[in-house]
Design an enzyme around this catalytic site. Structure first.
Site, PDB file in Angstrom:
ATOM      1  N   LYS A 308      54.119  39.729  42.231  1.00 22.70           N
ATOM      2  CA  LYS A 308      52.739  40.231  42.234  1.00 22.70           C
ATOM      3  C   LYS A 308      52.430  40.552  43.695  1.00 22.70           C
ATOM      4  O   LYS A 308      52.403  39.647  44.531  1.00 22.70           O
ATOM      5  CB  LYS A 308      51.802  39.150  41.684  1.00 22.70           C
ATOM      6  CG  LYS A 308      50.314  39.464  41.813  1.00 22.70           C
ATOM      7  CD  LYS A 308      49.469  38.368  41.136  1.00 22.70           C
ATOM      8  CE  LYS A 308      47.978  38.618  41.287  1.00 22.70           C
ATOM      9  NZ  LYS A 308      47.160  37.604  40.579  1.00 22.70           N
ATOM     10  N   GLU A 312      44.838  41.009  43.979  1.00 16.60           N
ATOM     11  CA  GLU A 312      44.034  39.785  44.040  1.00 16.60           C
ATOM     12  C   GLU A 312      44.431  38.909  45.226  1.00 16.60           C
ATOM     13  O   GLU A 312      44.623  37.704  45.094  1.00 16.60           O
ATOM     14  CB  GLU A 312      44.161  39.014  42.718  1.00 16.60           C
ATOM     15  CG  GLU A 312      43.672  39.822  41.522  1.00 16.60           C
ATOM     16  CD  GLU A 312      43.616  39.061  40.216  1.00 16.60           C
ATOM     17  OE1 GLU A 312      44.430  38.157  40.014  1.00 16.60           O
ATOM     18  OE2 GLU A 312      42.736  39.392  39.398  1.00 16.60           O
ATOM     19  N   LYS A 381      50.742  45.115  32.082  1.00 13.10           N
ATOM     20  CA  LYS A 381      49.985  44.366  31.073  1.00 13.10           C
ATOM     21  C   LYS A 381      49.691  45.268  29.877  1.00 13.10           C
ATOM     22  O   LYS A 381      49.606  46.485  30.020  1.00 13.10           O
ATOM     23  CB  LYS A 381      48.671  43.852  31.652  1.00 13.10           C
ATOM     24  CG  LYS A 381      48.849  42.678  32.617  1.00 13.10           C
ATOM     25  CD  LYS A 381      47.523  42.055  33.025  1.00 13.10           C
ATOM     26  CE  LYS A 381      47.761  40.912  33.997  1.00 13.10           C
ATOM     27  NZ  LYS A 381      46.533  40.240  34.444  1.00 13.10           N
ATOM     28  N   ASP A 386      42.482  43.395  31.656  1.00 16.15           N
ATOM     29  CA  ASP A 386      43.075  42.079  31.881  1.00 16.15           C
ATOM     30  C   ASP A 386      43.095  41.234  30.616  1.00 16.15           C
ATOM     31  O   ASP A 386      42.302  40.291  30.511  1.00 16.15           O
ATOM     32  CB  ASP A 386      42.288  41.354  32.984  1.00 16.15           C
ATOM     33  CG  ASP A 386      43.032  40.150  33.523  1.00 16.15           C
ATOM     34  OD1 ASP A 386      44.192  39.960  33.146  1.00 16.15           O
ATOM     35  OD2 ASP A 386      42.447  39.407  34.335  1.00 16.15           O
ATOM     36  N   GLU A 414      43.719  32.991  27.762  1.00 16.58           N
ATOM     37  CA  GLU A 414      42.716  32.949  28.833  1.00 16.58           C
ATOM     38  C   GLU A 414      41.360  33.482  28.369  1.00 16.58           C
ATOM     39  O   GLU A 414      40.313  32.915  28.685  1.00 16.58           O
ATOM     40  CB  GLU A 414      43.221  33.758  30.028  1.00 16.58           C
ATOM     41  CG  GLU A 414      42.213  33.852  31.161  1.00 16.58           C
ATOM     42  CD  GLU A 414      42.738  34.629  32.360  1.00 16.58           C
ATOM     43  OE1 GLU A 414      43.914  35.049  32.362  1.00 16.58           O
ATOM     44  OE2 GLU A 414      41.959  34.809  33.318  1.00 16.58           O
ATOM     45  N   TRP A 564      34.440  42.456  39.216  1.00 15.87           N
ATOM     46  CA  TRP A 564      34.607  41.076  38.756  1.00 15.87           C
ATOM     47  C   TRP A 564      33.357  40.633  37.971  1.00 15.87           C
ATOM     48  O   TRP A 564      33.247  39.476  37.591  1.00 15.87           O
ATOM     49  CB  TRP A 564      34.812  40.116  39.936  1.00 15.87           C
ATOM     50  CG  TRP A 564      36.203  40.163  40.506  1.00 15.87           C
ATOM     51  CD1 TRP A 564      37.268  40.837  40.012  1.00 15.87           C
ATOM     52  CD2 TRP A 564      36.674  39.483  41.684  1.00 15.87           C
ATOM     53  NE1 TRP A 564      38.383  40.637  40.803  1.00 15.87           N
ATOM     54  CE2 TRP A 564      38.039  39.811  41.843  1.00 15.87           C
ATOM     55  CE3 TRP A 564      36.085  38.641  42.630  1.00 15.87           C
ATOM     56  CZ2 TRP A 564      38.825  39.323  42.887  1.00 15.87           C
ATOM     57  CZ3 TRP A 564      36.863  38.142  43.676  1.00 15.87           C
ATOM     58  CH2 TRP A 564      38.212  38.487  43.802  1.00 15.87           C
TER      59      TRP A 564
HETATM   60  C1  GCV Z   1      47.848  34.795  37.920  1.00 14.56           C
HETATM   61  C2  GCV Z   1      43.820  37.440  35.859  1.00 14.56           C
HETATM   62  C3  GCV Z   1      43.771  35.935  35.835  1.00 14.56           C
HETATM   63  C4  GCV Z   1      44.446  35.358  37.063  1.00 14.56           C
HETATM   64  C5  GCV Z   1      45.899  35.893  37.098  1.00 14.56           C
HETATM   65  C6  GCV Z   1      45.831  37.419  37.155  1.00 14.56           C
HETATM   66  C7  GCV Z   1      47.223  38.050  37.135  1.00 14.56           C
HETATM   67  O1  GCV Z   1      43.010  37.936  36.871  1.00 14.56           O
HETATM   68  O2  GCV Z   1      42.442  35.492  35.738  1.00 14.56           O
HETATM   69  O3  GCV Z   1      44.427  33.958  36.962  1.00 14.56           O
HETATM   70  O4  GCV Z   1      46.592  35.381  38.189  1.00 14.56           O
HETATM   71  O5  GCV Z   1      45.134  37.882  36.022  1.00 14.56           O
HETATM   72  O6  GCV Z   1      47.639  38.450  36.076  1.00 14.56           O
HETATM   73  O7  GCV Z   1      47.853  38.126  38.180  1.00 14.56           O
END
Ligand code: GCV
Length: 721
Positions: A308, A312, A381, A386, A414, A564
C-alpha cells in the site's frame, strides 16, 4: 505388566467423543466437523465403496492427506479408517499423483490429468486389475490434498460417490488471504479478538491453531497468506522477524500455502539507514535486492510483497516524484529472479486532487497500463470507494488490459456490522464478479478480467481481507466462517452459486437436516440485502460513524478531508439526495465503458439499487414502485429491520436442531443486529428528514429516539480501529 482394561465409563466417553456428542460446539472446527453421519444406509454405501485407504509414497503433504482422510473418514463413517494395504480388499480409495503412486500411474490418467493443471485434481471411480478404485488423482501433491478435501466434502454433504467423474481446477492462480494484523497482535478492522500470529512466541512455539488454519485454508483452495497489515511495519523485514516468518512458512508449506509480507516502502530508511527510499536510487535498489536475497535464504518459496503506497499516509514512490509503476517495478526486479510477485494496491486517493474519490484510482492507474513488469499484479478493491455494503464494480476492471488485475474483497465486515451482524457475502462477491465491464463487448465480466482470460494474462488472483482472529470460533460471528469459506470457494470457482456454497457450508457446519438447511439458507441468502437496506439503501454509501465505522453517522462533516465525511457522499439538501456522477456532476461515469454509461447515466434506466450512487434526485422522484424517493427510502430502511426480524424468527424455529452453544450465540447476535438495524434506520431517517421535510409513511414504525440522541451515541473502544 498389567493388562490395560478400558472401563465402561471411559468407553462411553470415547464413544461420545468419537461421535461428537460430548463436545461443546464452540465453532473451532469450522466446516471441518467429521461427526458420524446420521444416514445409516449411506454410511454403509460409503464404507463399502471406499474399502481401504491407499496413499503410496511419503512426504509431509502425503502424511497430511493420510491423516486428514483417516480422521475424516473414521469420524464420518464411525469406524477406524486408517491407511493400510490389504491385498484382500477389492475396494480401494487411492490417493496421489503419478509420481507418488505406481498404482495410480498404472491407471492411465495422463490426458485427464493434463487438463487439470498444477492445482487441479480428478475424483474418479475406476475398475482395474479386479479392483474398484475411488481415485483422487492430481499432478501435484497439493492438488491431491485439494481433491481429498473435495472427497470429504462429498461425504459431509451426503453426495453419492459410486460413479465419480469429477475434474476440478482453480479459475484463479493466486488465492490469498490478506491479514491486516499488526505485530503487536491488534488487527486493523479485525473483530474476532487479537491476531492469531503470536509473534512473541515465534519461531519456537508453533500453535496448533496455525496447523488448523492451514487445514481450513487448504480445504477451500486458498494458497497464499499475507501475514501483516498493509499499513505496514518495516520491522517484519528485519532478520529477527524473518526467522519468525520462516517458522510460519515452514508450517504452511505442506498445505500448499505460500507466505507473503507487506513491504513498507520506506524500509530502506527505517531498517537500512539510507537517506532515501527513492525507487530509482541505486542504493535503494541494492538494498531491496539484498533484502529479497535474505528473505529467500529463510523462505525459499516466499510469495512476494503486498504494497500500500501513497495512500492514507503510507510512504511510496510519489514521495520522490516517481510513479506507482516505478515503485512496483523496483520491487518486482528484486523479486523476479526468485519467482516472487508484487501485489501493488490501487486503493489510492490523493488529498491534493479535489476530485470525486470514486475517480482517483482510475485517474492514477489507467495511464500506467502496460508499464508494470510481468511479475506485478495491481490489486483493486471490488468498488471504487471502500468495501461499502453495495458498490458498483470498480471502473479499473476492464480499463487496464495490459496489466493483470487482482480482486480485493473484504471478508471482514468493516462496513457490514463487523463481528455481530449476520451478512452472508457470497451474493455481494458474485455481484461484482458477474458485473459486465463491456471492455471487449458483452460478456466481459469482472470475473474474466480477474481470472486473466479476457486479456490473456499469465498471473491471476483474488485476495480477501481476512476476518480471522484468536476468538475460539475464529470469526466472532459463527456465520462469519461462511464468508471465509465463500471467499476460498469463489476464488477457486466463481461460477459456483451463492446458494450452492451456502448449502454445502450449512451441511458441513451444522447438519444436513432438510428443514435446518433450507431455513438457514433462507436467512443467509437475504442477509446482505438486509444490511444494505438498513444501512445504505438505493445506492447511498459511506454513512457510517466516524472512525469505528460500526453505527450510523450520516451527519459526519467538517473532518480533515471532505471525502472522509458522510455529507460529501449523500449530498442531501432540501431539493434531494444522492451523488451526481453523470456529466452534470463529477462524471465518474465516464470511466466506464459506453454500454455501462448508457445504462447508468439515465436515472430512469439506472438500477435502483445504485441510483443515488450516480444521481442526485429530488425527494419526490417517482420510483418504480410508484412511491416518491423519500417514501421509498423509508420503506427500504424499514424493510432492512423487518428482514432481521424475519431472520430472528427463522433462527428461533431451529431451537433444538442446533447445538446449544451456537444457537445461543447466534440468537444473541441477531438481537444485537435487530437493535442496530433500528438504530441505523431511525438515525438515518430522522437525519434525512431534516432535509426532505416529509413525514415517515403512516404504515411504518416510527423512530424510538430523537436525532439529537442518536447523534450523541459514540461507542467507546470499538474493536478494529
Ligand atoms: C488498512 C479503509 C479502512 C482502513 C484500511 C484501508 C485500506 O480505509 O478503514 O482501515 O487500512 O481501507 O484498505 O488500506
Amino acid at each position: 505388566m498389567r493388562k490395560k482394561i478400558i472401563s465402561p465409563l471411559s468407553f462411553l466417553c470415547l464413544f461420545l467423543w468419537f461421535t461428537g456428542a460430548a463436545r461443546a460446539e464452540d465453532g473451532y472446527r469450522l466446516w471441518q466437523r467429521y461427526d458420524l453421519l446420521q444416514n445409516k444406509p449411506l454410511v454403509k454405501e460409503y464404507q463399502k465403496a471406499l474399502g481401504q485407504l491407499v496413499v503410496q509414497g511419503s512426504s509431509p503433504t502425503l502424511s497430511i492427506i493420510e491423516d486428514e482422510l483417516s480422521t475424516g473418514l473414521s469420524g464420518l463413517l464411525g469406524q477406524p479408517f486408517s491407511a493400510a494395504e490389504n491385498p484382500e480388499k477389492k475396494n480401494v480409495l487411492l490417493v496421489g499423483t503419478p509420481a507418488t503412486s505406481p498404482v495410480l500411474k498404472g491407471l492411465g490418467l495422463e490426458d485427464k490429468l493434463k487438463a487439470v493443471g498444477k492445482d487441479g485434481y480428478l475424483l474418479l471411480s475406476r475398475k482395474a486389475g479386479g479392483k474398484n478404485y475411488t481415485v483422487v488423482a492430481a499432478n501435484t501433491e497439493v492438488g491431491a490434498l485439494y481433491g481429498s478435501f473435495h472427497l470429504l466434502r462429498l461425504l459431509q454433504t451426503q453426495q453419492r460417490i459410486n460413479n465419480l467423474d469429477i475434474s476440478s481446477s482453480p479459475k484463479t492462480q493466486h488465492r490469498i488471504l490478506n491479514h491486516w494484523d499488526n505485530l503487536d497482535r491488534t488487527v486493523e478492522r479485525g473483530y474476532a479478538g487479537f491476531s492469531i500470529w503470536d509473534w512473541h512466541k515465534l519461531p519456537d512455539y508453533i500453535d496448533q491453531r496455525y496447523l488448523d488454519y492451514a487445514r481450513a485454508n487448504a480445504s477451500i483452495g486458498i494458497n497464499g497468506t499475507v501475514l501483516t497489515n498493509v499499513n505496514a511495519n518495516s520491522l517484519v523485514l528485519s532478520e529477527e522477524y524473518l526467522k519468525k516468518v520462516k517458522a510460519l512458512a515452514d508450517t504452511f508449506r505442506p498445505y500448499g500455502i505460500k507466505v507473503y509480507l507487506t513491504a513498507r516502502f520506506s524500509s530502506p530508511i527505517e531498517l537500512g539507514k539510507l537517506k532515501t527510499a527513492d525507487p530509482l536510487n541505486p542504493e535503494v535498489k541494492a538494498w531491496w535486492k539484498n533484502k529479497v536475497e535474505e528473505i529467500y535464504r529463510h523462505i525459499p518459496d516466499f510469495g512476494g510483497f503486498l504494497v500500500k503506497a501513497n495512500s492514507e499516509g503510507q510512504p511510496g514512490p510519489q514521495n520522490y516524484n516517481r510513479s506507482h509503476a516505478d515503485g512496483a517495478n523496483m520491487l518486482a526486479e528484486a523479486l523476479a529472479p526468485k519467482g516472487g510477485l508484487v501485489m501493488w494496491r490501487a486503493f489510492v486517493y490523493d488529498d491534493k486532487v479535489p476530485d470525486d474519490r470514486h475517480k482517483q484510482a482510475y485517474t492514477e492507474f489507467k495511464p500506467l497500463d502496460g508499464k508494470f513488469l510481468p511479475n506485478v499484479m495491481v490489486q483493486v478493491k471490488n468498488g471504487a470507494i471502500d468495501f461499502q455494503p453495495r458498490e458498483p464494480f470498480h471502473p479499473l476492471f476492464g480499463a487496464m488490459p495490459k496489466t493483470p488485475l487482482m480482486m480485493e474483497f473484504q471478508i471482514t465486515q468493516e462496513y457490514l456490522g463487523q463481528g455481530t451482524h449476520l451478512a452472508y457475502l457470497a451474493p455481494m462477491f458474485k455481484e461484482t464478479l458477474m458485473a459486465d465491464t463491456y471492455a471487449k463487448g458483452k460478456g466481459s465480466t469482472v470475473a474474466k478480467v480477474v481470472d486473466g482470460s479476457l486479456d490473456n494474462h499469465y498471473h491471476s488472483g483474488m485476495a480477501g481481507v481476512a476476518n480471522i482472529g484468536n476468538d475460539r470460533n475464529w470469526t466472532s460471528h459463527p456465520f462469519g466462517q461462511a464468508n471465509w469459506y465463500t471467499f476460498g470457494r469463489l476464488a477457486w470457482d466463481y461460477n459456483l452459486t451463492s446458494e450452492a456454497i451456502a448449502d454445502e457450508w450449512i451441511k458441513m457446519t451444522f447438519s444436513g437436516s432438510p428443514t435446518l438447511v433450507s431455513t438457514v439458507k433462507q436467512m443467509m441468502m437475504g442477509s446482505r440485502e438486509a444490511v444494505v437496506n438498513y444501512m445504505t439503501p438505493l445506492g447511498l454509501h459511506h454513512l457510517m460513524g466516524w472512525s469505528h465505522h460500526y453505527g450510523p453517522g450520516p451527519w459526519i462533516k467538517d473532518k480533515p478531508r471532505a471525502d472522509w465525511t458522510s455529507v460529501y457522499y449523500h449530498r442531501a439538501d432540501e431539493k434531494g439526495i444522492g451523488f451526481d456522477r453523470t456529466r452534470t456532476g463529477s462524471n465518474a461515469l465516464s470511466q466506464y465503458a459506453p454500454e455501462v454509461q448508457a445504462l447508468l447515466q439515465n436515472p430512469a434506466t439506472c438500477p435502483e439499487d445504485v441510483l443515488l450512487w450516480f444521481h442526485h434526485l429530488p425527494w419526490d422522484w417517482k420510483m418504480k414502485s410508484g412511491r416518491t424517493l423519500w417514501d421509498e427510502l423509508c420503506y427500504k430502511y424499514s424493510e432492512g429491520v423487518d428482514s432481521v426480524r424475519a431472520m430472528q424468527k427463522d433462527w428461533d424455529s431451529l431451537q433444538g436442531q442446533v447445538d446449544k452453544e451456537r444457537y445461543q450465540q447466534v440468537k444473541q447476535y441477531l438481537a444485537i443486529q435487530e437493535k442496530d438495524a433500528r438504530w441505523w434506520r431511525d438515525a438515518c431517517l430522522l437525519y434525512f428528514q431534516t432535509f426532505s421535510k416529509r413525514p415517515i409513511p403512516q404504515a411504518l414504525e416510527k423512530p424510538a429516539g430523537t436525532l439529537e440522541e442518536y447523534m450523541k451515541i459514540d461507542p467507546k473502544f470499538a474493536p478494529g480501529i
